[in-house]
Design a protein around this motif. Structure first.
Motif, mmCIF file in Angstrom:
data_model
loop_
_atom_site.group_PDB
_atom_site.id
_atom_site.type_symbol
_atom_site.label_atom_id
_atom_site.label_comp_id
_atom_site.label_asym_id
_atom_site.label_seq_id
_atom_site.Cartn_x
_atom_site.Cartn_y
_atom_site.Cartn_z
ATOM 1 N N ILE A 214 0.834 -1.210 0.000
ATOM 2 C CA ILE A 214 0.000 0.000 0.000
ATOM 3 C C ILE A 214 0.867 1.257 0.000
ATOM 4 O O ILE A 214 0.626 2.204 -0.760
ATOM 5 N N THR A 215 1.879 1.271 0.870
ATOM 6 C CA THR A 215 2.756 2.442 0.937
ATOM 7 C C THR A 215 3.505 2.659 -0.371
ATOM 8 O O THR A 215 3.638 3.796 -0.841
ATOM 9 N N LYS A 216 3.991 1.592 -0.953
ATOM 10 C CA LYS A 216 4.728 1.712 -2.214
ATOM 11 C C LYS A 216 3.850 2.314 -3.303
ATOM 12 O O LYS A 216 4.269 3.212 -4.044
ATOM 13 N N ALA A 217 2.607 1.822 -3.369
ATOM 14 C CA ALA A 217 1.699 2.323 -4.401
ATOM 15 C C ALA A 217 1.169 3.713 -4.062
ATOM 16 O O ALA A 217 0.783 4.471 -4.956
ATOM 17 N N GLY A 218 1.184 4.059 -2.765
ATOM 18 C CA GLY A 218 0.634 5.343 -2.330
ATOM 19 C C GLY A 218 1.491 6.535 -2.665
ATOM 20 O O GLY A 218 0.997 7.679 -2.659
ATOM 21 N N ARG A 219 2.767 6.318 -2.932
ATOM 22 C CA ARG A 219 3.683 7.371 -3.364
ATOM 23 C C ARG A 219 3.628 8.619 -2.483
ATOM 24 O O ARG A 219 3.541 9.756 -2.966
ATOM 25 N N GLY A 220 3.677 8.397 -1.179
ATOM 26 C CA GLY A 220 3.735 9.518 -0.246
ATOM 27 C C GLY A 220 2.403 10.146 0.095
ATOM 28 O O GLY A 220 2.341 11.057 0.925
ATOM 29 N N LYS A 221 1.330 9.681 -0.524
ATOM 30 C CA LYS A 221 0.002 10.211 -0.236
ATOM 31 C C LYS A 221 -0.835 9.250 0.606
ATOM 32 O O LYS A 221 -1.730 9.679 1.337
ATOM 33 N N THR A 222 -0.565 7.975 0.461
ATOM 34 C CA THR A 222 -1.269 6.949 1.235
ATOM 35 C C THR A 222 -0.234 6.016 1.832
ATOM 36 O O THR A 222 0.703 5.588 1.142
ATOM 37 N N PHE A 223 -0.410 5.694 3.121
ATOM 38 C CA PHE A 223 0.535 4.814 3.812
ATOM 39 C C PHE A 223 -0.190 3.569 4.320
ATOM 40 O O PHE A 223 -1.374 3.606 4.660
ATOM 41 N N GLY A 224 0.561 2.481 4.378
ATOM 42 C CA GLY A 224 -0.034 1.210 4.749
ATOM 43 C C GLY A 224 -0.282 1.047 6.232
ATOM 44 O O GLY A 224 -1.289 0.459 6.638
ATOM 45 N N PHE A 225 0.640 1.577 7.075
ATOM 46 C CA PHE A 225 0.535 1.305 8.510
ATOM 47 C C PHE A 225 1.184 2.440 9.296
ATOM 48 O O PHE A 225 2.122 3.085 8.821
ATOM 49 N N ALA A 226 0.670 2.659 10.506
ATOM 50 C CA ALA A 226 1.277 3.614 11.430
ATOM 51 C C ALA A 226 0.780 3.289 12.833
ATOM 52 O O ALA A 226 -0.142 2.488 13.022
ATOM 53 N N GLY A 227 1.400 3.913 13.817
ATOM 54 C CA GLY A 227 0.991 3.722 15.202
ATOM 55 C C GLY A 227 1.661 4.750 16.076
ATOM 56 O O GLY A 227 2.594 5.429 15.646
ATOM 57 N N MET A 228 1.177 4.892 17.284
ATOM 58 C CA MET A 228 1.833 5.770 18.249
ATOM 59 C C MET A 228 2.729 4.927 19.143
ATOM 60 O O MET A 228 2.333 3.842 19.579
ATOM 61 N N TRP A 229 3.930 5.435 19.444
ATOM 62 C CA TRP A 229 4.868 4.657 20.251
ATOM 63 C C TRP A 229 4.339 4.482 21.671
ATOM 64 O O TRP A 229 4.247 3.384 22.189
#
Length: 492
Positions: free
Chosen positions: A200-215
């Motif tokens: 997802i991130t690769k295809a999103g090209r900086g506009k859409t990301f595959g995953f994130a979280g708060m530490w």
């Protein structure tokens, strides 16, 4: 090394000079909701003082309306509401007791309860508990060994918004964002999570990301670790053996998963510095983030931000090798409502507490605030008709199990685990984050910290024993506990 049951309300608790000044006003009688008579009685009526906080929004009016109903049914009771500032809840109650003006019933939640209990300000409630009262709660949840409401075998508090869902974390998938990377499923394993997020991130090209979280002191890692091994590993100890466990594969591998995704630039840039949950669910609601692990309350927030979002709610993924543990429900409930040991009218104060633990009140609370409460029987039919709430309950049933808790089991266990959790020099998150950010293996640093933790526990046992505390490794050991099954009191 804090457990995951940290509530969002605890973020509001701050103590300082301004807080104390505000609390003084609260404790001396300011902000009385609907009160017109400060005396202890009015005619044939007895005044019962109830201390609340205005949380959540609308709580002040809600409690007044509910207590008006209770007064109509009990003409001999007048309820005077004292509203304390949320962030000064404990300070205000303490000042009220010190000034000889204690409320009869008061709200002291979670770990704040320990302070007033230690001072002897709360009354045991056992003599009021009937079979009918017990039957309102899930079977076995009022067992003194695991309820979280008992101390030394006696019941001292009653719950409100607490249950398995308090320990539940859900995997949320925004399918609109995920389709950017050609992904249409819901990750069930760590490997699927990493693969899908990467695509997802690769295809999103900086506009859409595959995953994130708060530490959040390693919370992101801990949510994954509990699917792979005993939940207690994140506190530094394997409760099956009483031994330190910072080198346990479940923790090491969870850190390594996040390390790979960060260094492969899969995750939203800057995720490790986020301190506000809106930094997660706002981009998620805007289709800019495909996957993250959420607390149940965040689901309603996301629906508000984007009512039409195409979203799945699922359990947190497990390793491909299979589930090795569950989110540990360290108590059935957490304290919230207590009765003053100084109340001159305890029988009538109990009527208020009984009402607060009634199906009628807890259903009204659920309907007003869309919040799951301790009496599941009060709202379970309605929740089953709501897709999001049903999904939360399904995830809770699939991913949370009652677990042993040394803090409830013995004074020695309580003092040991409190000492471990209070020592920031032993916090594994402090060495895990640099390993992630600098792309270095976590295992060597974990091994060094594990040795320090082991030495610390041994020294604590010696120091506490010298003070007369009966304590040993046995206080943090539950040899018959199976992390893949619900804990049964008496297994130790």
């Amino acid at each position: 090394m804090k457990d995951l049951e940290l509530s969002r309300r605890s973020l509001l608790r701050m103590v300082g000079g301004a807080a104390a000044a505000t609390a003084v006003g609260a404790a001396t009688g300011c902000s009385l909701v609907g009160a017109d008579d400060p005396s202890s009685s009015s005619g044939n009526k007895v005044t019962i003082k109830v201390a609340i906080v205005p949380d959540p929004t609308g709580a002040s009016e809600f409690y007044r309306q509910q207590f008006d109903t209770l007064e109509k049914r009990n003409p001999d009771i007048k309820i005077e509401i004292i509203e304390n500032p949320t962030a000064q809840e404990l300070t205000a109650v303490e000042l009220a007791f010190q000034q000889g003006n204690a409320p009869d019933v008061f709200r002291i939640q979670d770990n704040l309860f320990e302070d007033v209990y230690a001072k002897g300000w709360v009354a045991p409630l056992d003599k009021y508990v009937t079979d009918e009262f017990t039957s309102r709660f899930p079977a076995g949840s009022l067992n003194p060994a695991t309820s979280g409401l008992h101390r030394d075998g006696k019941l001292y508090s009653l719950p409100l918004v607490w249950g398995p869902w308090s320990f539940t974390r859900t995997l949320l998938v925004n399918h609109t964002a995920a389709k950017v990377g050609g992904y249409t499923g819901v990750p069930a394993t760590w490997e699927e999570l990493e693969s899908a997020s990467t695509a997802i991130t690769k295809a999103g090209r900086g506009k859409t990301f595959g995953f994130a979280g708060m530490w959040q002191a390693g919370g992101l890692v801990q949510m994954l670790q509990t699917t792979a091994g005993p939940f207690s590993v994140a506190s530094g100890v394997d409760y099956r053996t009483g031994k330190t466990a910072l080198t346990d594969p479940s923790l090491v591998n969870a850190v390594e998963l996040i390390r790979r995704m960060h260094n492969n630039k899969v995750m939203t840039p800057g995720w490790e510095t986020w301190t506000d949950a809106t930094q997660l669910y706002t981009p998620f609601a805007k289709d800019q983030l495909a996957i993250f692990i959420a607390s149940p309350y965040e689901i309603a927030v996301i629906r508000t931000l984007n009512p039409d979002i195409d979203m799945s709610i699922a359990p947190v993924p497990v390793p491909a090798s299979g589930r090795g543990g569950y989110s540990g429900q360290t108590s059935s409930f957490s304290p919230l409502w207590s009765m003053s040991a100084q109340s001159k009218n305890p029988d009538k104060a109990w009527k208020v507490m009984d009402f607060l633990s009634s199906k009628e009140f807890q259903l009204a609370y659920y309907e007003k605030f869309a919040t799951l409460t301790a009496l599941q029987s009060a709202w379970q039919d309605k929740a089953a008709a709501d897709p999001d709430q049903k999904a939360i309950l399904d995830v809770a049933a699939a991913s949370v199990r009652l677990s042993p808790n040394p803090i409830l089991s013995s004074d020695g266990g309580k003092q040991l685990m409190t000492a471990i959790g209070s020592n920031q020099d032993l916090a594994w998150a402090e060495v895990a984050l640099p390993a992630i950010l600098h792309n270095q293996p976590f295992a060597p640093a974990a091994a060094q910290l594990n040795a320090k933790l082991d030495a610390f526990i041994n020294q604590q046992i010696k120091d506490l024993s010298a003070k007369g505390v009966k304590v040993s490794r046995a206080d943090i050991t539950f040899p018959d506990w199976n992390p893949l099954q619900a804990y049964q009191p008496g297994q130790k």
